[in-house]
Design an enzyme around this catalytic site. Structure first.
Site, PDB file in Angstrom:
ATOM      1  NE  ARG A   1      -3.053  -0.137   3.173  1.00 19.41           N
ATOM      2  CZ  ARG A   1      -3.190   0.058   4.478  1.00 19.41           C
ATOM      3  NH1 ARG A   1      -2.826  -0.879   5.327  1.00 19.41           N
ATOM      4  NH2 ARG A   1      -3.682   1.186   4.933  1.00 19.41           N
TER       5      ARG A   1
ATOM      6  CE  LYS B   1      -2.784  -2.912  13.929  1.00 20.80           C
ATOM      7  NZ  LYS B   1      -3.876  -2.139  13.385  1.00 20.80           N
ATOM      8  CG  ASP B   2      -4.220  -4.087   8.663  1.00 21.41           C
ATOM      9  OD1 ASP B   2      -4.971  -3.882   9.634  1.00 21.41           O
ATOM     10  OD2 ASP B   2      -3.396  -3.249   8.241  1.00 21.41           O
TER      11      ASP B   2
ATOM     12  CB  SER C   1     -10.149  -0.553  16.397  1.00 22.25           C
ATOM     13  OG  SER C   1     -10.160  -1.696  17.206  1.00 22.25           O
ATOM     14  CG  LEU C   2     -16.077  -3.128  15.489  1.00 28.61           C
ATOM     15  CD1 LEU C   2     -16.697  -4.429  14.998  1.00 28.61           C
ATOM     16  CD2 LEU C   2     -17.153  -2.138  15.854  1.00 28.61           C
ATOM     17  NE  ARG C   3      -7.658  -4.606  19.043  1.00 26.72           N
ATOM     18  CZ  ARG C   3      -6.877  -3.693  19.608  1.00 26.72           C
ATOM     19  NH1 ARG C   3      -6.709  -3.684  20.916  1.00 26.72           N
ATOM     20  NH2 ARG C   3      -6.246  -2.802  18.868  1.00 26.72           N
ATOM     21  NE  ARG C   4      -6.211   0.305  18.551  1.00 30.45           N
ATOM     22  CZ  ARG C   4      -5.568   0.524  17.419  1.00 30.45           C
ATOM     23  NH1 ARG C   4      -6.129   1.248  16.463  1.00 30.45           N
ATOM     24  NH2 ARG C   4      -4.347   0.039  17.232  1.00 30.45           N
ATOM     25  CE  LYS C   5     -18.591   2.402  19.729  1.00 26.07           C
ATOM     26  NZ  LYS C   5     -19.542   2.509  18.585  1.00 26.07           N
TER      27      LYS C   5
ATOM     28  NE  ARG D   1     -11.471   3.359   8.112  1.00 26.64           N
ATOM     29  CZ  ARG D   1     -11.970   3.139   6.907  1.00 26.64           C
ATOM     30  NH1 ARG D   1     -13.274   3.226   6.700  1.00 26.64           N
ATOM     31  NH2 ARG D   1     -11.187   2.819   5.913  1.00 26.64           N
TER      32      ARG D   1
ATOM     33  NE  ARG E   1      -5.513   5.666  11.678  1.00 30.50           N
ATOM     34  CZ  ARG E   1      -4.797   4.773  12.350  1.00 30.50           C
ATOM     35  NH1 ARG E   1      -5.085   4.507  13.617  1.00 30.50           N
ATOM     36  NH2 ARG E   1      -3.790   4.142  11.790  1.00 30.50           N
TER      37      ARG E   1
ATOM     38  CB  CYS F   1     -18.872 -12.634  12.569  1.00 28.04           C
ATOM     39  SG  CYS F   1     -19.584 -11.179  13.366  1.00 28.04           S
TER      40      CYS F   1
END
Length: 306
Positions: A10, A80-81, A123-127, A143, A149, A234
């Site tokens: 990327r 992790k991606d 991030s859902l995990r961090r949130k 994002r 960011r 999921c």
């Protein structure tokens, strides 16, 4: 053989830093290389939350296609991606020595911690983990690449934003106004870099094997096995960290509800000789302790939001 190894990446500053690290290591070993930057879907769509785009593979899909089409020989990713199941024909060729695994909070002062505040993360995990510890706070979506960011944090009235320490350290962007979130369980394979290649490309795989760091490979594979068994396809707020100390492996993992109110965790210390299926065993323990029901709930909530 004088084959030029084409390195797909990327084109963000961090991704290029990672690709150049691999490039330098390969060239030091006597190989010829070429960098091939590729734009990914994840970078192009900055308004839509990652989980709505099917986060699995969003940053790796474009490079996978380029590799399968023969346009590049290898791709360098933040591990992790990377989806726990790689596309057919593509294999892990090297896990580089792991960097800092911690999450950190970049903040504008810490007075807000005991009252109300606004924290930014995509991030859902961090949130979920932040809300688990600070239920009175609001968490907003953030994002973009690291540089984007950081700028958004400056431009908004948020109290802080959560970042992976490794990313900021790699491109020398870690500011003074940060605090380590030692209580936050990182994403599986956080801080690790993965190089993938085509299974049939023996020359390139042999070249990359010299870059592999065995201890890092062991720990991230335990974490990713844990993730794979729990997720079942999921996206969910899942943290996992395995560490090795001499002959012992320590593992901590957890599944959280999206609102952070529920946490199902597991901790294990095992001999290095007893790590086979450790990630699976820990995941199954969570599933049996209410995790299966919680995963169904998470799946339903994400489908409703999507």
């Amino acid at each position: 053989m004088n084959k030029v190894i084409r390195i797909g990446t990327r084109d963000s500053e961090l991704a290029l830093w990672q690709a150049k690290t691999v490039q330098n290591a390969l060239e030091k070993a006597g190989h010829k290389t070429e960098l091939v930057p590729v734009k990914s879907t994840g970078d192009l769509n900055l308004d839509q939350p990652l989980y709505e785009m099917g986060i699995t593979g969003i940053f790796t899909k474009t490079l996978d296609v380029a590799m399968i089409k023969g346009e590049i020989d290898i791709a360098v990713h933040s591990m992790k991606d990377v989806p726990t199941a790689l596309p057919k024909g593509i294999v892990e060729a090297a896990v580089l020595k792991r960097a800092n695994t911690k999450d950190i909070l970049i903040h504008k002062g810490l007075d807000f911690l005991e009252s109300e505040g606004i924290i930014a993360t995509g991030s859902l995990r961090r949130k979920a983990q932040w809300l688990n510890k600070h239920p009175n706070h609001k968490v907003v979506d953030l994002r973009g690449n690291v540089n984007t960011r950081m700028k958004k944090l400056d431009d908004n009235d948020w109290n802080g934003a959560i970042f992976a320490a490794a990313g900021l350290e790699r491109i020398a962007l870690k500011p003074d106004n940060f605090t380590d979130l030692n209580w936050m369980i990182p994403a599986p394979a956080q801080g690790a870099m993965l190089v993938v290649a085509m299974e049939e490309d023996e020359f390139t795989r042999k070249a990359l094997a010299l870059l592999n760091h065995r201890e890092s490979e062991i720990t991230v594979h335990i974490e990713r096995e844990f993730l794979k068994v729990l997720e079942g396809g999921c996206t969910a707020p899942i943290g996992a960290l395995a560490t090795i100390d001499k002959d012992l492996v320590y593992f901590e993992g957890a599944l959280f509800s999206l609102d952070g109110k529920e946490k199902i965790g597991v901790e294990k210390t095992v001999s290095i000789h007893d790590i086979e299926n450790l990630g699976r065993r820990c995941a199954e323990e969570i599933l049996n302790n209410g995790g299966a029901k919680l995963m169904q709930q998470i799946k339903a909530e994400i489908n409703t939001e999507g």
